[in-house]
Design an enzyme around this catalytic site. Structure first.
Site, mmCIF file in Angstrom:
data_model
loop_
_atom_site.group_PDB
_atom_site.id
_atom_site.type_symbol
_atom_site.label_atom_id
_atom_site.label_comp_id
_atom_site.label_asym_id
_atom_site.label_seq_id
_atom_site.Cartn_x
_atom_site.Cartn_y
_atom_site.Cartn_z
ATOM 1 N N ASP A 1 46.515 -0.285 32.572
ATOM 2 C CA ASP A 1 45.892 -1.456 31.943
ATOM 3 C C ASP A 1 45.649 -1.127 30.471
ATOM 4 O OD1 ASP A 1 43.919 -4.028 32.882
ATOM 5 O OD2 ASP A 1 43.412 -3.026 31.008
ATOM 6 N N ASP B 1 47.125 -7.894 31.408
ATOM 7 C CA ASP B 1 47.554 -6.693 30.671
ATOM 8 C C ASP B 1 47.622 -5.491 31.602
ATOM 9 O OD1 ASP B 1 44.844 -6.436 31.113
ATOM 10 O OD2 ASP B 1 44.450 -5.451 29.203
HETATM 11 P P1 GH3 Z 1 39.653 -3.078 29.189
HETATM 12 O O1 GH3 Z 1 39.841 -1.867 28.332
HETATM 13 O O2 GH3 Z 1 38.398 -2.992 29.996
HETATM 14 O O3 GH3 Z 1 40.849 -3.375 30.024
HETATM 15 O O4 GH3 Z 1 39.421 -4.280 28.171
HETATM 16 P P2 GH3 Z 1 40.377 -5.517 27.922
HETATM 17 O O5 GH3 Z 1 39.923 -6.184 26.685
HETATM 18 O O6 GH3 Z 1 41.799 -5.101 27.950
HETATM 19 O O7 GH3 Z 1 39.990 -6.400 29.127
HETATM 20 P P3 GH3 Z 1 40.934 -7.090 30.171
HETATM 21 O O8 GH3 Z 1 41.955 -6.140 30.679
HETATM 22 O O9 GH3 Z 1 40.040 -7.740 31.196
HETATM 23 O O10 GH3 Z 1 41.567 -8.228 29.275
HETATM 24 C C1 GH3 Z 1 42.831 -8.697 29.437
HETATM 25 C C2 GH3 Z 1 43.086 -9.743 28.387
HETATM 26 O O11 GH3 Z 1 44.485 -9.970 28.305
HETATM 27 C C3 GH3 Z 1 42.477 -11.067 28.682
HETATM 28 C C4 GH3 Z 1 43.526 -12.090 28.315
HETATM 29 O O12 GH3 Z 1 43.044 -12.916 27.291
HETATM 30 C C5 GH3 Z 1 44.682 -11.269 27.782
HETATM 31 N N1 GH3 Z 1 45.974 -11.724 28.218
HETATM 32 C C6 GH3 Z 1 46.350 -11.959 29.502
HETATM 33 N N2 GH3 Z 1 47.649 -12.345 29.532
HETATM 34 C C7 GH3 Z 1 48.097 -12.334 28.239
HETATM 35 C C8 GH3 Z 1 49.360 -12.640 27.626
HETATM 36 O O13 GH3 Z 1 50.349 -12.989 28.282
HETATM 37 N N3 GH3 Z 1 49.432 -12.508 26.271
HETATM 38 C C9 GH3 Z 1 48.376 -12.122 25.519
HETATM 39 N N4 GH3 Z 1 48.530 -12.011 24.212
HETATM 40 N N5 GH3 Z 1 47.168 -11.859 26.078
HETATM 41 C C10 GH3 Z 1 47.031 -11.945 27.413
HETATM 42 MG MG MG Z 2 42.719 -4.312 29.614
#
Ligand code: GH3
Ligand code: MG
Length: 620
Positions: free
Chosen positions: A494, A538
């Site tokens: 992640d 992610d």
């Molecule tokens: P952590 O270190 O705890 O993982 O913190 P984080 O900020 O990475 O938290 P998290 O994994 O929960 O956040 C995932 C984010 O990814 C939230 C969402 O807005 C973003 N996201 C999800 N799918 C996509 C995508 O296809 N493109 C982009 N640019 N962002 C995405």
């Molecule tokens: Mg994350």
């Protein structure tokens, strides 16, 4: 706990209810075990059964429901004795089919009021040993409603988990649920109460709560079982919302006994899987058509607005709204997300309520954090449709479409229109024609089919495999690994603080980071046997076939270190990012995909907790 449909009519000659003779029932074990199946639809199998107890009145041969038994036991101060006798009966009946179904689970109810006395005694441990059932096959269900103190619950859960049992919190979502309790106990399984499941297909709020519970469970590595699922519609919604397993009359009613063959089979699983796919396909098509309709309406409105100066916005919006019944309200933002028009509501104003929480925004309101503004600026999209949400202007369910445009003053604006509901939106006539192939262009059917097949299993952004692929392929890989007795390792990765990448550089930059992560990861895995899939936003799953714990740790570390050293050039910036990794290996033991994923997820969670940019594997 489900109590089923048993009814008892133990009455005296005047019709008064008679309490069961609980001492006699316990002493002579006048108890019978019923079992209800618990089904994983994605894995197409019955993963186990919940044991449900009934009493028998030997004189009348009538069935006594569990609530009545426990009421009587409480009055006589025999709750602990009854609880133990019930478990004896259930475990003994289960043990008869266990020998030939060693990978199936028994969900066992434990009365929460005996928690305290159960911690030190290890009685349950002796019970399962006596019947030669492995603690790993037992899920102890503790009813959320009845637990009095968090400390006893945690102590009990920790102790029994150490012996190898799994712990489930039961009745979650019923009136007295405590979210903090779930976080404290970190149960392996969360059983969502029937009150949240009943008619969930018609209730947006229930869907929201269910989805949040699933999200939270995924974060803490717990699986969700939806209890009391009675209809196909409920079951499909549960699957759509990410519920992992289903229990209830839809699949089977509690049965007094089962034979070895039919105990863990169910004809309805395949059928539900098919229905779910059909439903999702329809939903996708409907959503696409709905969005087309919305875009057509918004484009039409924008055509009038590009020739309108800002001082005349309100009047123009009034004109637009009056011609469109499906519109609830409309307003215009400048390029910073600040509202420059009034919120113009439909003439009947049916939806526009005014109170302290729900009120329509006025000129000057900042919308820059809203989901209908953000994507237009961050991802530089020209238009965006939100998922249905509760509107602050009306307090009811709506969908907002936002479209950016430049008017005759050469200023950028964003038109936002709230639409009332699905039905109203679906009534809008679709005027734009379906796309057709131009003259002289012959579509190559084979390459279209190949592309479509590829699209079914690939994530279109990163070119990693998608969730659907994981469900099919992981099952096969784990099956072969355990059959051929070679190890299989998985890595869950992640991106760290990915939200802040999106926030700093925009969503498009975030997308590039995701692609870069996959590109780097592919460099360190074997092309023909290993594979990488996007598990969610992610989060990525890397599967290493015939690779042990050491190899898994090494591969994860290599990717982690390569990612850490990368500076991704995007526009004028060099974006640096890191990722955390949780690995897990199965070797010479049977494990389900869900268990495997959940173990790796626990390690990933530890890696995050211990500071990120880290790999955590098995710790013995
Ligand atoms: P952590 O270190 O705890 O993982 O913190 P984080 O900020 O990475 O938290 P998290 O994994 O929960 O956040 C995932 C984010 O990814 C939230 C969402 O807005 C973003 N996201 C999800 N799918 C996509 C995508 O296809 N493109 C982009 N640019 N962002 C995405
Ligand atoms: Mg994350």
């Amino acid at each position: 706990m489900q109590t089923g449909t048993v009814c008892a009519h133990m009455t005296d000659k005047d019709g008064k209810m008679i309490a069961p003779d609980i001492r006699d029932i316990i002493k002579n074990r006048n108890l019978v075990a019923n079992f209800q199946q618990i089904v994983s639809v994605s894995r197409k199998l019955v993963i186990g059964v919940e044991g449900l107890i009934r009493g028998i009145d030997v004189q009348t041969n009538e069935i006594i429901p569990p609530l009545k038994l426990f009421d009587a036991a409480q009055r006589e101060n025999l709750t602990l004795e009854l609880d133990r006798a019930c478990r004896d009966t259930v475990i003994e009946a289960f043990s008869k089919v266990y020998e030939s179904n060693r990978e199936k689970l028994l969900f066992l109810n434990l009365d929460a009021s005996v928690l305290q006395s159960s911690v030190g005694s290890d009685y349950l441990l002796h019970q399962v040993r006596q019947f030669r059932v492995n603690p790993g096959n037992i899920v102890i269900e503790i009813s959320e409603k009845k637990v009095e103190g968090n400390a006893a619950l945690k102590k009990f859960a920790d102790a029994y988990r150490r012996y190898g049992f799994m712990v489930a919190l039961d009745d979650v979502g019923s009136e007295s649920s405590n979210i903090d309790r779930i976080l404290l106990v970190k149960p392996d399984i969360i059983k969502i109460d029937i009150s949240l499941v009943k008619n969930i297909q018609n209730d947006f709020y229930k869907q929201g709560v269910f989805k949040s519970l699933v999200n939270m469970s995924n974060r803490i590595g717990a699986l969700v079982i939806a209890e009391g699922t009675e209809t196909e519609e409920e079951a499909i919604q549960i699957l759509r919302l990410g519920g992992h397993m289903i229990q209830g009359f839809f699949f089977s009613e509690p049965k007094q006994f089962f034979d070895k063959k039919t105990a863990f089979t169910n004809d309805k699983i395949d059928m539900l899987g098919k229905r779910f796919n059909e439903y999702m396909n329809l939903l996708f098509i409907e959503e696409r058509n709905r969005n087309k309709r919305l875009y057509a309406v918004a484009n039409h409105a924008v055509k009038s607005l590009v020739n309108t100066e800002s001082w005349a916005f309100d009047d123009m919006l009034r004109g637009i709204i009056s011609k469109n019944e499906a519109m609830e309200c409309a307003y215009i933002l400048d390029s910073n997300g600040i509202q420059v028009s009034d919120t113009i509501c439909s003439a009947d104003k049916a939806g526009c309520q005014e109170n302290l929480i729900f009120y329509s925004a006025r000129v000057g309101t900042d919308h820059s954090m809203e989901k209908y503004y953000y994507p237009l600026v961050s991802a530089r999209a020209k238009k965006h449709v939100t998922q249905p949400y509760i509107s602050l202007a009306t307090g009811s369910l709506c969908i907002t479409i936002s479209t950016s445009y430049i008017n005759i003053e050469n200023k950028s604006f964003i038109l936002c229109i709230d639409f009332k509901s699905y039905n109203a939106v679906n009534d809008i006539e679709l005027k734009s024609p379906m796309p057709t192939y131009g003259e002289g262009i012959k579509p190559d059917i084979i390459s279209i089919i190949n592309r479509m097949n590829e699209a079914m299993i690939k994530d279109s952004l990163t070119d990693a495999f998608n969730r659907r692929y994981i469900e099919e392929r992981l099952l096969a890989d784990v099956f072969h690994a355990t059959n051929d007795e070679h190890p299989i390792s998985i890595i869950l990765a992640d991106i760290d603080r990915f939200k802040s990448v999106n926030d700093h550089y925009g969503h498009l930059a975030g997308d590039e980071v995701l692609k870069e992560f996959v590109r780097i990861s592919k460099l360190y895995v074997r092309k023909n046997t290993d594979w990488i899939a996007r598990y969610g936003g992610d989060e990525f799953l890397i599967v290493l076939v015939n690779a042990d714990e050491r190899v898994a740790g090494m591969v994860a570390e290599k990717i982690r270190s390569a990612v850490e050293k990368t500076a991704l050039r995007y526009e004028e910036s060099d974006i640096c990012f890191t990722a955390s990794f949780g690995t897990y290996t199965v070797q010479s033991k049977k494990m389900t995909c869900d268990q495997l994923l959940s173990q790796a997820d626990k390690n990933l969670y530890t890696a995050k907790k211990e500071g990120r940019n880290k790999t955590v594997g098995m710790r013995h």
